[in-house]
Design a protein around this motif. Structure first.
Motif, PDB file in Angstrom:
ATOM      1  N   VAL A 141     -18.186 -20.758  39.768  1.00 22.81           N
ATOM      2  CA  VAL A 141     -16.916 -21.579  40.004  1.00 22.81           C
ATOM      3  C   VAL A 141     -15.737 -20.930  39.310  1.00 22.81           C
ATOM      4  O   VAL A 141     -14.646 -21.057  39.824  1.00 22.81           O
ATOM      5  N   LYS A 142     -15.929 -20.201  38.251  1.00 23.44           N
ATOM      6  CA  LYS A 142     -14.974 -19.767  37.324  1.00 23.44           C
ATOM      7  C   LYS A 142     -14.168 -18.585  37.943  1.00 23.44           C
ATOM      8  O   LYS A 142     -13.048 -18.308  37.982  1.00 23.44           O
ATOM      9  N   ALA A 143     -15.233 -17.952  38.972  1.00 22.38           N
ATOM     10  CA  ALA A 143     -14.714 -17.032  39.520  1.00 22.38           C
ATOM     11  C   ALA A 143     -14.117 -17.435  41.001  1.00 22.38           C
ATOM     12  O   ALA A 143     -13.565 -16.514  41.891  1.00 22.38           O
ATOM     13  N   GLY A 144     -13.884 -18.959  41.232  1.00 24.67           N
ATOM     14  CA  GLY A 144     -13.197 -19.304  42.303  1.00 24.67           C
ATOM     15  C   GLY A 144     -13.944 -19.550  43.594  1.00 24.67           C
ATOM     16  O   GLY A 144     -13.630 -19.676  44.755  1.00 24.67           O
ATOM     17  N   ASP A 145     -15.156 -19.326  43.606  1.00 22.22           N
ATOM     18  CA  ASP A 145     -16.239 -19.048  44.815  1.00 22.22           C
ATOM     19  C   ASP A 145     -16.156 -20.835  45.232  1.00 22.22           C
ATOM     20  O   ASP A 145     -16.419 -21.707  44.444  1.00 22.22           O
ATOM     21  N   LYS A 146     -15.604 -21.047  46.284  1.00 24.68           N
ATOM     22  CA  LYS A 146     -15.492 -22.057  46.925  1.00 24.68           C
ATOM     23  C   LYS A 146     -16.653 -23.091  47.113  1.00 24.68           C
ATOM     24  O   LYS A 146     -16.772 -24.254  46.890  1.00 24.68           O
ATOM     25  N   LEU A 147     -17.886 -22.497  47.658  1.00 29.32           N
ATOM     26  CA  LEU A 147     -19.195 -23.232  47.636  1.00 29.32           C
ATOM     27  C   LEU A 147     -19.424 -23.751  46.233  1.00 29.32           C
ATOM     28  O   LEU A 147     -20.031 -24.776  46.222  1.00 29.32           O
ATOM     29  N   ALA A 148     -19.467 -22.938  45.521  1.00 34.26           N
ATOM     30  CA  ALA A 148     -19.695 -23.138  43.910  1.00 34.26           C
ATOM     31  C   ALA A 148     -19.034 -24.345  43.427  1.00 34.26           C
ATOM     32  O   ALA A 148     -19.543 -25.232  42.708  1.00 34.26           O
ATOM     33  N   CYS A 149     -17.620 -24.289  43.754  1.00 31.90           N
ATOM     34  CA  CYS A 149     -16.556 -25.428  43.327  1.00 31.90           C
ATOM     35  C   CYS A 149     -17.186 -26.771  43.978  1.00 31.90           C
ATOM     36  O   CYS A 149     -16.931 -27.682  43.576  1.00 31.90           O
ATOM     37  N   GLU A 150     -17.725 -26.706  45.139  1.00 32.46           N
ATOM     38  CA  GLU A 150     -18.089 -27.983  46.157  1.00 32.46           C
ATOM     39  C   GLU A 150     -19.151 -28.580  45.322  1.00 32.46           C
ATOM     40  O   GLU A 150     -19.296 -29.761  45.009  1.00 32.46           O
ATOM     41  N   VAL A 151     -20.222 -27.786  45.117  1.00 31.22           N
ATOM     42  CA  VAL A 151     -21.478 -28.189  44.127  1.00 31.22           C
ATOM     43  C   VAL A 151     -20.871 -28.888  42.622  1.00 31.22           C
ATOM     44  O   VAL A 151     -21.359 -29.773  42.309  1.00 31.22           O
ATOM     45  N   ALA A 152     -19.934 -28.043  41.919  1.00 31.60           N
ATOM     46  CA  ALA A 152     -19.382 -28.483  40.875  1.00 31.60           C
ATOM     47  C   ALA A 152     -18.881 -29.968  40.834  1.00 31.60           C
ATOM     48  O   ALA A 152     -18.738 -30.885  39.855  1.00 31.60           O
ATOM     49  N   THR A 153     -18.097 -29.998  41.945  1.00 35.91           N
ATOM     50  CA  THR A 153     -17.533 -31.455  42.349  1.00 35.91           C
ATOM     51  C   THR A 153     -18.496 -32.361  42.427  1.00 35.91           C
ATOM     52  O   THR A 153     -18.460 -33.508  42.000  1.00 35.91           O
ATOM     53  N   GLN A 154     -19.684 -32.062  43.255  1.00 35.07           N
ATOM     54  CA  GLN A 154     -20.835 -33.150  43.442  1.00 35.07           C
ATOM     55  C   GLN A 154     -21.400 -33.419  42.024  1.00 35.07           C
ATOM     56  O   GLN A 154     -21.581 -34.632  41.841  1.00 35.07           O
TER      57      GLN A 154
ATOM     58  N   VAL B  11     -14.699 -25.901  31.602  1.00 38.26           N
ATOM     59  CA  VAL B  11     -14.453 -26.035  33.212  1.00 38.26           C
ATOM     60  C   VAL B  11     -15.601 -27.240  33.481  1.00 38.26           C
ATOM     61  O   VAL B  11     -15.119 -27.988  34.337  1.00 38.26           O
ATOM     62  N   LEU B  12     -16.672 -27.596  32.629  1.00 35.29           N
ATOM     63  CA  LEU B  12     -17.516 -28.360  33.152  1.00 35.29           C
ATOM     64  C   LEU B  12     -16.843 -29.657  32.773  1.00 35.29           C
ATOM     65  O   LEU B  12     -17.067 -30.684  33.562  1.00 35.29           O
ATOM     66  N   LEU B  13     -16.232 -30.000  31.537  1.00 39.73           N
ATOM     67  CA  LEU B  13     -15.514 -31.259  31.264  1.00 39.73           C
ATOM     68  C   LEU B  13     -14.469 -31.730  32.265  1.00 39.73           C
ATOM     69  O   LEU B  13     -14.322 -32.929  32.248  1.00 39.73           O
ATOM     70  N   ASP B  14     -13.747 -30.747  32.638  1.00 43.02           N
ATOM     71  CA  ASP B  14     -12.829 -31.095  33.853  1.00 43.02           C
ATOM     72  C   ASP B  14     -13.259 -31.672  34.821  1.00 43.02           C
ATOM     73  O   ASP B  14     -12.967 -32.675  35.286  1.00 43.02           O
ATOM     74  N   TYR B  15     -14.620 -30.995  35.595  1.00 42.27           N
ATOM     75  CA  TYR B  15     -15.181 -31.912  36.744  1.00 42.27           C
ATOM     76  C   TYR B  15     -15.565 -33.107  36.325  1.00 42.27           C
ATOM     77  O   TYR B  15     -15.720 -33.955  37.330  1.00 42.27           O
ATOM     78  N   ILE B  16     -16.123 -33.482  35.099  1.00 40.01           N
ATOM     79  CA  ILE B  16     -16.658 -34.681  34.842  1.00 40.01           C
ATOM     80  C   ILE B  16     -15.584 -35.893  34.670  1.00 40.01           C
ATOM     81  O   ILE B  16     -15.692 -36.849  35.220  1.00 40.01           O
ATOM     82  N   LYS B  17     -14.529 -35.177  34.066  1.00 43.84           N
ATOM     83  CA  LYS B  17     -13.298 -36.307  33.496  1.00 43.84           C
ATOM     84  C   LYS B  17     -12.764 -36.711  34.759  1.00 43.84           C
ATOM     85  O   LYS B  17     -12.567 -37.912  34.800  1.00 43.84           O
ATOM     86  N   ASP B  18     -12.496 -35.793  35.697  1.00 40.71           N
ATOM     87  CA  ASP B  18     -12.081 -36.335  36.830  1.00 40.71           C
ATOM     88  C   ASP B  18     -12.580 -37.597  37.542  1.00 40.71           C
ATOM     89  O   ASP B  18     -12.024 -38.576  37.830  1.00 40.71           O
ATOM     90  N   HIS B  19     -13.948 -37.422  37.704  1.00 39.49           N
ATOM     91  CA  HIS B  19     -14.621 -38.528  38.255  1.00 39.49           C
ATOM     92  C   HIS B  19     -14.968 -39.673  37.485  1.00 39.49           C
ATOM     93  O   HIS B  19     -15.062 -40.854  37.712  1.00 39.49           O
ATOM     94  N   TYR B  20     -15.038 -39.359  36.162  1.00 37.69           N
ATOM     95  CA  TYR B  20     -15.271 -40.587  34.975  1.00 37.69           C
ATOM     96  C   TYR B  20     -14.003 -41.506  35.378  1.00 37.69           C
ATOM     97  O   TYR B  20     -14.150 -42.419  35.442  1.00 37.69           O
ATOM     98  N   THR B  21     -12.874 -40.837  35.164  1.00 32.96           N
ATOM     99  CA  THR B  21     -11.439 -41.572  35.409  1.00 32.96           C
ATOM    100  C   THR B  21     -11.492 -42.489  36.611  1.00 32.96           C
ATOM    101  O   THR B  21     -11.153 -43.447  36.571  1.00 32.96           O
TER     102      THR B  21
END
Lengths: 313, 313
Positions: free
Chosen positions: A224-237, A270-280
């Motif tokens: 995710v930190k390296a910008g891998d698109k698939l990993a970012c999708e997983v992090a979003t989920q 980076v983890l907190l950012d993904y959580i906060k978006d959906h929490y809000t």
């Protein structure tokens, strides 16, 4: 001699121990082995012996010990009674009474290990300065510790804060360790992140660094930190599930702060950012101001919290 | 003269009032009008005047009044400060301080009306005998009141127990009053039940008594009792949402009992059966023994709970 307080974190293989000043400075910490044979009957005597040896070694008088706190892997009620700890071989008995007897009357307080670790993070870790806090441990499973007005919420049968088993996915067909389907733990624990990743990889053939080498929560969030698109999708989920689950928690206890710990949390902010978006997105507006922080005490949270259990508010 | 305690339930149109023995027997109850004009500035003086008139009428000496409790429609913190009550025109101020001054030093405690009603049900209603309880009010909206060890959980910004806004449906496109989509309230409030019914009726042309006459939570559950198949499907959906939502609540606070009140609960025990089935399916095993009961105090829960707020544990 100034006063000290002991904190004990009883695990399935080792017992972490330490003693502290009343202000929360650790003076010394050490470990002993957890002897599980004979239905775990040596465990508490071993711990008490180790405490007494430390007191002798450091010339700590009994009257200078404020007390001993202990966190154990099982449900413990407000009176220090454990209701079974399967992996220690324990049934139902009063940890508090037994240890107080073994220690010749030194005050003992016992609690569930996840709850006690939460208390540690409130006292000296990521939740410092707060009195209403939810600790979220993303490890092999997903655990929680709820602190209300500075005190652990144990629940009526010791099952308070079992937030890993909040139902967040109706469509799930695989069964969680608890026997239900669609638990938060199935998507946001270390193994949950791997499951989400494997499912995503199988969906199509999108390029990803995760197609090579071993998949773990660490490799996923590194990608995710390296910008891998698939990993970012997983992090979003991952963030969607955890954000939704924690929004439900907030609708119940309305905390000031969520403190995120456990192996998965090593991914960092980076983890907190993904959580906060959906929490809000999902939370009731009255709880929208809750903060998110990372746990800072790591494996020491348990001994800190155990000490705090004795000190009280 | 024996001691008494006053309980006040402040609503948008009327103020319900009563006084009680310390054991919880109601001596007398009455109502006054809520005067909302001038940003609600007459409301508390009106209430205090009414209490003082009652004291004069019944020859109750000031020293015989243990205190006055009040439940108000808005978030109230543990110090009796309200953070806006839009429908009363109120901003932020200390209800406790203002009323104590108006009453010449009689002790006052204030809380949110839903939380206070929950306390009433714990003291003298459906939750009697329990100290860890979740009250669920299925009315125009869905409210909650969480009681832990006999005390109201207010939360860090007074938004504790807002269980009507737990997210339970990802597929929802209609917006809840709170601005989110898929809140528990959208399916299990009085209007939520009507929505579920209208959606089900529109799906196909299955025969149902609900195709004639007005649809309300009452007509739907009356049809359930009469064995109407479509109505039973709606009740199942209702139970699925509420069971799932309350299972999430149990994963957080692990209560001994859920007490179900509000207009929809007039359907009676049939309601509990539909909820329990789905609750059991989704809940973590540690919370599977939680009981379900109907609220019994009706509109008086608020004045009972307000009185109990003053009495403490």
């Amino acid at each position: 001699m100034s006063k000290v307080v002991f904190g004990v974190d009883l695990g399935g293989t080792t017992v972490k121990m330490g003693y502290f000043t009343p202000e929360g400075e650790v003076v010394e910490k050490w470990e002993i082995v957890t002897r599980k044979e004979d239905a775990g009957k040596h465990i508490l005597p071993d711990i008490c012996k180790s405490i007494q040896e430390k007191m002798a070694e450091k010339s700590i008088a009994k009257e200078d010990v404020i007390g001993v706190g202990i966190g154990v892997p099982g449900p413990v009620d407000g009176d220090g009674v454990i209701y079974k700890a399967a992996n220690l071989g324990w049934g139902v008995f009063s940890i508090k009474n037994q240890m107080e007897e073994l220690l010749g009357g030194i005050k003992v307080e016992a609690g569930n290990d996840a709850n006690v670790a939460a208390l540690g993070e409130m006292w000296r870790g990521g939740g410092k300065g707060h009195k209403n806090m939810v600790a979220v441990t993303l490890g092999t499973g997903v655990g929680g510790g709820i602190i209300i007005d500075g005190k652990i919420l144990t629940g009526s049968t010791g099952a308070g804060g079992e937030i890993g088993h909040i139902h967040v996915e109706d469509a799930e067909t695989e069964v969680c360790g608890c026997g239900n389907c669609g638990c938060l733990e199935q998507y946001t624990s270390a193994t949950g992140v791997v499951r989400l990743t494997n499912r995503r990889l199988a969906k199509d053939d999108m390029a990803s660094v995760l197609r090579e080498g071993e998949i773990s929560a660490k490799t996923v969030f590194d990608a995710v930190k390296a910008g891998d698109k698939l990993a970012c999708e997983v992090a979003t989920q991952f963030g969607e599930y955890l954000g939704k689950g924690l929004a439900a928690v907030a609708c119940v206890v309305n905390p000031e702060v969520f403190v995120i710990g456990g192996g998965v949390s090593k991914a960092g902010t980076v983890l907190l950012d993904y959580i906060k978006d959906h929490y809000t997105k999902h939370v009731f507006h009255g709880s929208r101001t809750a903060q998110f922080a990372l746990a800072t005490l790591g494996n020491d949270a348990g001994i800190f919290g155990a000490a705090k259990l004795v000190l009280g508010e």
